[in-house]
Design a protein around this motif. Sequence first.
Motif, PDB file in Angstrom:
ATOM      1  N   CYS A 172      -0.186 -38.978  11.137  1.00  5.53           N
ATOM      2  CA  CYS A 172       0.839 -39.293  10.135  1.00  5.53           C
ATOM      3  C   CYS A 172       2.142 -38.513  10.324  1.00  5.53           C
ATOM      4  O   CYS A 172       3.180 -38.934   9.833  1.00  5.53           O
ATOM      5  CB  CYS A 172       0.300 -39.057   8.730  1.00  5.53           C
ATOM      6  SG  CYS A 172       0.139 -37.315   8.296  1.00  5.53           S
ATOM      7  N   GLY A 173       2.109 -37.367  10.959  1.00  9.19           N
ATOM      8  CA  GLY A 173       3.323 -36.599  11.194  1.00  9.19           C
ATOM      9  C   GLY A 173       3.859 -35.825   9.995  1.00  9.19           C
ATOM     10  O   GLY A 173       4.912 -35.193  10.093  1.00  9.19           O
ATOM     11  N   ALA A 174       3.132 -35.825   8.871  1.00  7.59           N
ATOM     12  CA  ALA A 174       3.608 -35.087   7.695  1.00  7.59           C
ATOM     13  C   ALA A 174       3.631 -33.580   7.964  1.00  7.59           C
ATOM     14  O   ALA A 174       4.327 -32.827   7.280  1.00  7.59           O
ATOM     15  CB  ALA A 174       2.725 -35.398   6.483  1.00  7.59           C
ATOM     16  N   CYS A 175       2.874 -33.156   8.967  1.00  6.10           N
ATOM     17  CA  CYS A 175       2.736 -31.733   9.276  1.00  6.10           C
ATOM     18  C   CYS A 175       3.662 -31.298  10.405  1.00  6.10           C
ATOM     19  O   CYS A 175       3.513 -30.191  10.921  1.00  6.10           O
ATOM     20  CB  CYS A 175       1.300 -31.461   9.693  1.00  6.10           C
ATOM     21  SG  CYS A 175       0.900 -32.320  11.238  1.00  6.10           S
TER      22      CYS A 175
ATOM     23  N   LEU B  69      -2.703 -24.560  12.895  1.00  2.00           N
ATOM     24  CA  LEU B  69      -1.417 -23.971  12.526  1.00  2.00           C
ATOM     25  C   LEU B  69      -1.010 -24.433  11.123  1.00  2.00           C
ATOM     26  O   LEU B  69      -0.447 -23.661  10.349  1.00  2.00           O
ATOM     27  CB  LEU B  69      -0.360 -24.367  13.569  1.00  2.00           C
ATOM     28  CG  LEU B  69       1.047 -23.862  13.322  1.00  2.00           C
ATOM     29  CD1 LEU B  69       1.100 -22.335  13.258  1.00  2.00           C
ATOM     30  CD2 LEU B  69       1.998 -24.376  14.422  1.00  2.00           C
ATOM     31  N   LEU B  70      -1.317 -25.682  10.794  1.00  2.00           N
ATOM     32  CA  LEU B  70      -0.963 -26.189   9.461  1.00  2.00           C
ATOM     33  C   LEU B  70      -1.678 -25.395   8.366  1.00  2.00           C
ATOM     34  O   LEU B  70      -1.073 -25.007   7.360  1.00  2.00           O
ATOM     35  CB  LEU B  70      -1.323 -27.681   9.357  1.00  2.00           C
ATOM     36  CG  LEU B  70      -1.031 -28.325   7.997  1.00  2.00           C
ATOM     37  CD1 LEU B  70       0.460 -28.304   7.686  1.00  2.00           C
ATOM     38  CD2 LEU B  70      -1.563 -29.760   7.950  1.00  2.00           C
ATOM     39  N   THR B  71      -2.969 -25.145   8.557  1.00  2.00           N
ATOM     40  CA  THR B  71      -3.729 -24.387   7.562  1.00  2.00           C
ATOM     41  C   THR B  71      -3.154 -22.983   7.414  1.00  2.00           C
ATOM     42  O   THR B  71      -2.986 -22.471   6.297  1.00  2.00           O
ATOM     43  CB  THR B  71      -5.219 -24.317   7.969  1.00  2.00           C
ATOM     44  OG1 THR B  71      -5.696 -25.651   8.095  1.00  2.00           O
ATOM     45  CG2 THR B  71      -6.047 -23.565   6.959  1.00  2.00           C
TER      46      THR B  71
ATOM     47  N   PRO C 117       5.657 -28.179   5.719  1.00  7.47           N
ATOM     48  CA  PRO C 117       4.747 -29.108   6.388  1.00  7.47           C
ATOM     49  C   PRO C 117       3.622 -29.522   5.431  1.00  7.47           C
ATOM     50  O   PRO C 117       3.055 -28.677   4.733  1.00  7.47           O
ATOM     51  CB  PRO C 117       4.177 -28.277   7.546  1.00  7.47           C
ATOM     52  CG  PRO C 117       4.983 -27.033   7.611  1.00  7.47           C
ATOM     53  CD  PRO C 117       5.635 -26.829   6.298  1.00  7.47           C
ATOM     54  N   LYS C 118       3.319 -30.826   5.415  1.00  4.96           N
ATOM     55  CA  LYS C 118       2.311 -31.341   4.473  1.00  4.96           C
ATOM     56  C   LYS C 118       1.026 -31.701   5.206  1.00  4.96           C
ATOM     57  O   LYS C 118       1.051 -32.041   6.382  1.00  4.96           O
ATOM     58  CB  LYS C 118       2.837 -32.613   3.794  1.00  4.96           C
ATOM     59  CG  LYS C 118       4.159 -32.444   3.055  1.00  4.96           C
ATOM     60  CD  LYS C 118       4.008 -31.585   1.817  1.00  4.96           C
ATOM     61  CE  LYS C 118       5.303 -31.513   1.032  1.00  4.96           C
ATOM     62  NZ  LYS C 118       6.275 -30.591   1.660  1.00  4.96           N
ATOM     63  N   LEU C 119      -0.072 -31.669   4.464  1.00  6.39           N
ATOM     64  CA  LEU C 119      -1.344 -32.131   5.002  1.00  6.39           C
ATOM     65  C   LEU C 119      -1.509 -33.606   4.645  1.00  6.39           C
ATOM     66  O   LEU C 119      -1.705 -33.955   3.484  1.00  6.39           O
ATOM     67  CB  LEU C 119      -2.495 -31.322   4.398  1.00  6.39           C
ATOM     68  CG  LEU C 119      -3.896 -31.838   4.718  1.00  6.39           C
ATOM     69  CD1 LEU C 119      -4.206 -31.715   6.198  1.00  6.39           C
ATOM     70  CD2 LEU C 119      -4.945 -31.097   3.912  1.00  6.39           C
TER      71      LEU C 119
ATOM     72  N   SER D 267       1.330 -29.791  13.489  1.00  6.17           N
ATOM     73  CA  SER D 267       0.710 -28.475  13.304  1.00  6.17           C
ATOM     74  C   SER D 267      -0.766 -28.592  12.942  1.00  6.17           C
ATOM     75  O   SER D 267      -1.504 -27.618  13.041  1.00  6.17           O
ATOM     76  CB  SER D 267       1.469 -27.662  12.250  1.00  6.17           C
ATOM     77  OG  SER D 267       1.537 -28.350  11.030  1.00  6.17           O
ATOM     78  N   CYS D 268      -1.222 -29.784  12.555  1.00  4.78           N
ATOM     79  CA  CYS D 268      -2.645 -29.947  12.222  1.00  4.78           C
ATOM     80  C   CYS D 268      -3.526 -29.988  13.456  1.00  4.78           C
ATOM     81  O   CYS D 268      -4.735 -29.869  13.349  1.00  4.78           O
ATOM     82  CB  CYS D 268      -2.866 -31.207  11.391  1.00  4.78           C
ATOM     83  SG  CYS D 268      -2.606 -32.742  12.303  1.00  4.78           S
ATOM     84  N   LEU D 269      -2.931 -30.221  14.642  1.00  2.00           N
ATOM     85  CA  LEU D 269      -3.743 -30.382  15.859  1.00  2.00           C
ATOM     86  C   LEU D 269      -3.846 -29.100  16.668  1.00  2.00           C
ATOM     87  O   LEU D 269      -4.635 -29.017  17.602  1.00  2.00           O
ATOM     88  CB  LEU D 269      -3.145 -31.471  16.757  1.00  2.00           C
ATOM     89  CG  LEU D 269      -3.205 -32.906  16.248  1.00  2.00           C
ATOM     90  CD1 LEU D 269      -2.490 -33.838  17.217  1.00  2.00           C
ATOM     91  CD2 LEU D 269      -4.648 -33.351  16.038  1.00  2.00           C
TER      92      LEU D 269
HETATM   93  S1  FES Z   1      -1.435 -34.049   8.888  1.00  3.81           S
HETATM   94 FE1  FES Z   1      -1.177 -36.067   9.665  1.00  3.81          FE
HETATM   95  S2  FES Z   1      -0.401 -35.657  11.623  1.00  3.81           S
HETATM   96 FE2  FES Z   1      -0.914 -33.700  10.933  1.00  3.81          FE
END
Ligand code: FES
Lengths: 166, 285
Positions: free
Chosen positions: A50-53, A28-30, A41-43, A68-70
Amino acid sequence: MTDDEWVSYELTVDGKPHQVTARWDESLLTVLRERLGVRGPKLGCAHGRCGACTVTLALDGESALTCSCLLPAAAAAGADVSTVASLAAGDGALSDVQDAFLEAGAVQCGYCTAGMVQSATGLLERNPDPTRDDVVAALYGNLCRCTGYGRIVEAVLATAARRRNR
Amino acid sequence: MLLAAPRFALPETVAEAVAALAERPGAVLVAGGTEVLPDLLWRRRSAAGFVSLRRIPGLRTVVPGLTLGSGVTAARLQRPDVAAAAPALARSAASLGTPQVRAEATLGGNVVSALPYRNLLPVLLALDATLVLASAAGEREVPFDGFVLAPGQAALRPGEVLTAVRVPVRTGFQDYVKVGRRNAQYVATVSAAVVVDTAERRVRFGFGNAAATPLRLDEADRAATAAVDWSTGAVTLDGAEAVAELVRRGVDPPEDDAATAAYRRHALGVLARRLLLRAGGADDR
Ligand code: FES
Ligand SMILES: Cc1cc2nc3c(=O)[nH]c(=O)nc-3n(C[C@H](O)[C@H](O)[C@H](O)COP(=O)(O)OP(=O)(O)OC[C@H]3O[C@@H](n4cnc5c(N)ncnc54)[C@H](O)[C@@H]3O)c2cc1C
Ligand code: FES
């Protein structure tokens, strides 16, 4: 790339509907950042640490903060995604949580901030009167390498106090 | 089916998921994705497609009594209904990952990952949980004990989907503890769960990272059961120490960057003693 790599579906992001066409395995992040140009949302780590996303995902009647990266983006087909961009009023004014972060000096490079603010906002919706421990627990999935957490926790507590006195 | 593409399927029922998997050679099942996506990133796994279980409502239900759909999330396991019926499971879910991870991480993904350090597995052992598995051939129910064959290897047949986990509701003390470099962002260096069944007058432990697979020790369970004064619920220090000694002798822990086998052996004894004394009403020690 062969044709069979693609999947098409709808996503609503910060209230705006999008028709997405992406590879089957994109997170989802991509999709948010690279396909839709949504840059809140950051990568950071790309693997959930890290939770940046962090985004708010509303899907099938449930809503939660998630990394969103997962999440394979296509699994969220039809979802309503809110990012930090939907917190502000839209006229450029910041939300009270964002204001408190600035006042407390809880932002340095800013990379973690969108995720932090999302988690803080989510906490205050669930629990308007959090203890310091509640705040620390709610921000456990958001890492900051600059600010040192103290000011971030202060900003969240200050917002809660201000809302109570309003 | 909400979405069907050559390499991606978003079924709404288990039957659709089983069929979608059969039609996509090399595709993997994804529930929350909190393991699959990092594994793909680090190239620990490859996949030619995804069959997502995320949108099958039937897998996300909690039926009192207690039957948990495989798609029930760690966050859901922390809620009061599960915490009342299976306290150790709720405790264990609370130290799984971060709040964001718990929102997507599922019970089924934890079980099928089959890693000896996964949070929920010692609890499922101590609770005598059983698994419901579905495939084109039908449904079968197996004990969780024995389901993990080796690290990362579950006794899942090709094309099979874990649909539910049945957890007997026991009355009595339950708890879960985990030792790690950080509580949730790291996997458990070692972990232990205890379940006291006051109706059957029995104590049962489950241990994490105590061997290549989640571990039960019959001898330690028998000694723990004998160490409880069932009329008062009290546990003697000597009894608890005897259990700790059986645990230290019974485990065969791995050795890796996080800890030596000797450290793990010692720590598992400490956890067993501590949990049993807590069960007996002693203050935390
Ligand atoms: S980019 Fe680090 S938790 Fe998703
Ligand atoms: C930052 C972070 C921290 C973490 N911390 C912890 C921790 O402290 N403790 C812990 O135990 N885990 C931890 N994990 C691992 C992970 O979150 C859990 O194991 C989680 O329960 C996996 O569930 P999932 O639904 O995300 O699995 P997925 O990634 O979707 O799947 C995992 C595996 O199970 C298979 N699978 C999933 N569901 C089924 C099903 N119903 N039937 C058949 N096969 C299935 C998949 O094919 C895959 O092989 C962490 C992960 C991250 C990213
Ligand atoms: S302000 Fe730089 S990472 Fe938090």
